[in-house]
Write a protein that holds these residues in place. Sequence first.
Motif, PDB file in Angstrom:
ATOM      1  N   SER B 227       0.829  -1.149  -0.061  1.00 38.57           N
ATOM      2  CA  SER B 227       0.073  -0.026   0.105  1.00 38.57           C
ATOM      3  C   SER B 227       1.021   1.246   0.147  1.00 38.57           C
ATOM      4  O   SER B 227       0.553   2.245  -0.684  1.00 38.57           O
ATOM      5  CB  SER B 227      -0.938   0.129   1.264  1.00 38.57           C
ATOM      6  N   PHE B 231       1.191   4.200  -2.894  1.00 39.10           N
ATOM      7  CA  PHE B 231       0.940   5.397  -2.633  1.00 39.10           C
ATOM      8  C   PHE B 231       2.149   6.325  -3.433  1.00 39.10           C
ATOM      9  O   PHE B 231       2.032   7.475  -3.778  1.00 39.10           O
ATOM     10  CB  PHE B 231       1.029   5.735  -1.121  1.00 39.10           C
ATOM     11  N   GLU B 232       3.253   5.986  -2.972  1.00 43.98           N
ATOM     12  CA  GLU B 232       4.501   6.600  -3.612  1.00 43.98           C
ATOM     13  C   GLU B 232       4.422   6.630  -5.161  1.00 43.98           C
ATOM     14  O   GLU B 232       4.981   7.674  -5.664  1.00 43.98           O
ATOM     15  CB  GLU B 232       5.749   5.582  -3.163  1.00 43.98           C
ATOM     16  N   TYR B 233       4.153   5.481  -6.012  1.00 40.12           N
ATOM     17  CA  TYR B 233       4.168   5.718  -7.363  1.00 40.12           C
ATOM     18  C   TYR B 233       3.095   6.056  -7.888  1.00 40.12           C
ATOM     19  O   TYR B 233       3.194   6.824  -8.980  1.00 40.12           O
ATOM     20  CB  TYR B 233       4.775   4.172  -7.825  1.00 40.12           C
ATOM     21  N   ILE B 236       2.152  10.014  -5.747  1.00 36.51           N
ATOM     22  CA  ILE B 236       3.065  10.896  -5.738  1.00 36.51           C
ATOM     23  C   ILE B 236       3.906  11.164  -6.982  1.00 36.51           C
ATOM     24  O   ILE B 236       4.060  12.281  -7.551  1.00 36.51           O
ATOM     25  CB  ILE B 236       4.164  10.661  -4.427  1.00 36.51           C
ATOM     26  N   GLU B 237       4.129  10.067  -7.653  1.00 32.79           N
ATOM     27  CA  GLU B 237       4.797   9.923  -8.822  1.00 32.79           C
ATOM     28  C   GLU B 237       4.115  10.263 -10.088  1.00 32.79           C
ATOM     29  O   GLU B 237       4.597  10.159 -11.057  1.00 32.79           O
ATOM     30  CB  GLU B 237       5.746   8.953  -8.918  1.00 32.79           C
ATOM     31  N   LYS B 238       2.585   9.761  -9.683  1.00 35.40           N
ATOM     32  CA  LYS B 238       1.871   9.679 -10.870  1.00 35.40           C
ATOM     33  C   LYS B 238       2.102   8.794 -11.905  1.00 35.40           C
ATOM     34  O   LYS B 238       2.046   9.170 -13.183  1.00 35.40           O
ATOM     35  CB  LYS B 238       1.559  11.194 -11.260  1.00 35.40           C
ATOM     36  N   ARG B 239       2.669   7.493 -11.521  1.00 36.49           N
ATOM     37  CA  ARG B 239       2.974   6.712 -12.580  1.00 36.49           C
ATOM     38  C   ARG B 239       1.939   5.372 -12.468  1.00 36.49           C
ATOM     39  O   ARG B 239       1.633   4.975 -11.336  1.00 36.49           O
ATOM     40  CB  ARG B 239       4.447   6.145 -12.237  1.00 36.49           C
TER      41      ARG B 239
END
Lengths: 152, 645
Positions: B227, B231-233, B236-239
Amino acid sequence: MKKVFIVFMLLLVAAPASFAGVLRNNVGCGVGTLIFETVGRPNAGWILQLTASWTNGALSNTFSMTTGTVNCQGTIHDVVSTEVYEFVTANMDNLARDIAMGQGDTIDSLGKMLAVEDVDAFGSVLQANFGDIFPDADVQSDYVANKIVSLS
Amino acid sequence: MDISGSSLRNSNILIFAAIFFIFALFPYAPAFAAVSEYGMKAAERAAEEEIYNEREWHILMHYKKFPLRPMESLVDDEKFFLSPTGKTDPKSELDATIKALFDPDISKDDDNKHPVCRYSGRREWLIERLNLDRSKLPAKNCSEYDKFLKDIDPASVTLIFPFMYINKPASMFGHTMLRINNGKNDPLTSYSVTFAANTPNDINPFDYIFKGMFGGYYGYYNVKKYSTTIFEYGNIEKRDIWEYDLNFTKEETVRLYNHLWEMQDIGSDYYFFNENCSYNLLLLLESGRPQAELAVSVIWEAPPDTVKLIYEKGFVTDIKYRASHTKILENLSRGLSGKAIKLAQDVALGKRSPADITNSEYSDEKKVAVFDLAIESLRFEFLKKQSLTEEEFTRYKEATIALLGERAKIRLRSKNKIKEPDPPNEGHDITRIKLGAGVKNYKEIYTEIGFRTGFHGLDDMDNGYVPNSQLTGFEANLRYNISTGEVTVPSAALISFGSYSPISRMVHAVSYRIDIAGEQKEFTGGKEYWTPYIRSGLGATFNYGALYFYIMADVDFSFASGYSSFAGIGLGGDAGLSYGFKHAKITASGYYRNYVLGGFGEEIGAAGSVIFRITRNNALELAYSYKNHWKIQSEELSLNWRFYF
């Protein structure tokens, strides 16, 4: 390759190492905690921003077993397993959104944990009780977890 | 290559020498004094059967034999080896491992540090291979191992591929992770594993780039909740994230876990091109399924290749797509009128209240769509901020709960189905060879050969890539003019990258491009000169279905030393469009530049092409170009075959 690495790295570069921990105490374990911890960071220099997207780094060299409930001062009922509590804490924002929408990944996960038979119906029940589960903006994850278990 | 590491290695040699000396004095050193007789016998048997030559042992110890080099372990951390010569000597390491496993006296104060608890992968393989009696191992309480095993609950494996970030072509190199699915097969509560460089706090960007590429940092396996990874990818990174479920059995997954556990806190030099995140994941997969030969690359291991390799090995049982936050926003806005989008955005920005959606004239289904867009937009507004104050945090919490509460009053479940793009394994490989023939000015016939390294250009089929993304490394074309017998290099490039992310109602992204390249140019007087240039452009891209249109202004610095002693500075720009079908792509573009400095004059040109996708790695291109460079006109028509590998 990994922009997130920069986020964490800069937390350490530009701020005292205890920054994240202090922050957590201020913001508790509620809605927005994760976003606040992640977004509340100093701006990165352009070279680092540029290279962060194709290099790969991380600060932690250990296995991250931290559950997120460490800094929460919550109490959970006996019937609420630690697993549910930890999950709710780690996914507060997505969980609030999914419950408002009546469906989503976090509801699927909770359904599996609580051995719910009809996940769709469970989603609808949670949606109908949104106001009870999230009575205000400062609601903490232990309260949410207790409520959800009582509704399952 | 590795300056900082060499002094470290010198000190290692001293330590090794000292240890050797001690061992030479005491052939049966006290270190193994407590090894049980059973253990000594097992070690003898292992040596007789020469199991140190077996593949499983080499996998567990990361022993690799590269051409022209003796076999050695890729692990650089001393504490990983139980024999002082373990890095280069599989036999002595095996002997030391077996003896250590059967020595109850090692780390008496802390069971968790005993080899029995610490080296779970080696332990399990040796038990199985030598048919050892588990009860003969020293009784140790491996509480940390047990807890982690219970938490991870390894049941199956998924390969995770965060896709390129549309605004950053450099991210095309990509990243790969593994997810160890738990017994409930629940993604969010499962753990992801990534191999990443461990970089110091006081970091100098240039140092960072250099060391990151050439092995100045240790890489470690990192494990965290999936999870968090999403959230990170995704947020935040919009990947976008692609998930490839693999056909790993529970037994194979546990074996992989056992090796992962023994790699905890063990560092290996991180090399950007080869011993990187992807390569080390392949080593991990091999530990679970030793008969599969995966980590075989010598020069580089690019994450997109890793995905294709795993797919072609037949490991993949299912492919799942997890849209990024940006994609979710785009998807939600589809089918809504401009007015409805404005309402959602106003609510997200706090200009109007959530009740305004409830009280609007839309049907309940439409209201749900407007609400959902407002919810995601609100979060997006906060995610894209560089920092948050306490006041903003409070506002976020309050606005979110108010908006969600109002949304929950409509008792309809949202339907956020997103149309999946082609998965990355359908994309062409990253190195390209071009063979072609053409005619210049309808009289001179030529043949051409071209070579290009990684990854994707505007003139490649977009299947499995973000459409119109561009990142290419070294590229060179060699032309033989059959009519005149001349051999020339019509064009070559060091690096080209461009981001053409379409402007939409939700996302206002700028398009940009940088080229460091050169081409053969004709100057007034009919002479051709090799002309290197640096060109950078800024503009906008628009997208309607499969049609993309971009327009860009650029500045060009050209260096034609043969023609002029000065650099020419050209101002101008270009525009282009492309239309993609499943098996073909049409492109057209035009440019104009006026060299205000250097006295070259004006250049104008147009080009068009049709590309046919024959297979994933084969394509045919029919291309036409017209050039009017400094009043000299030329036309070319060519047919090219492209092969990717």
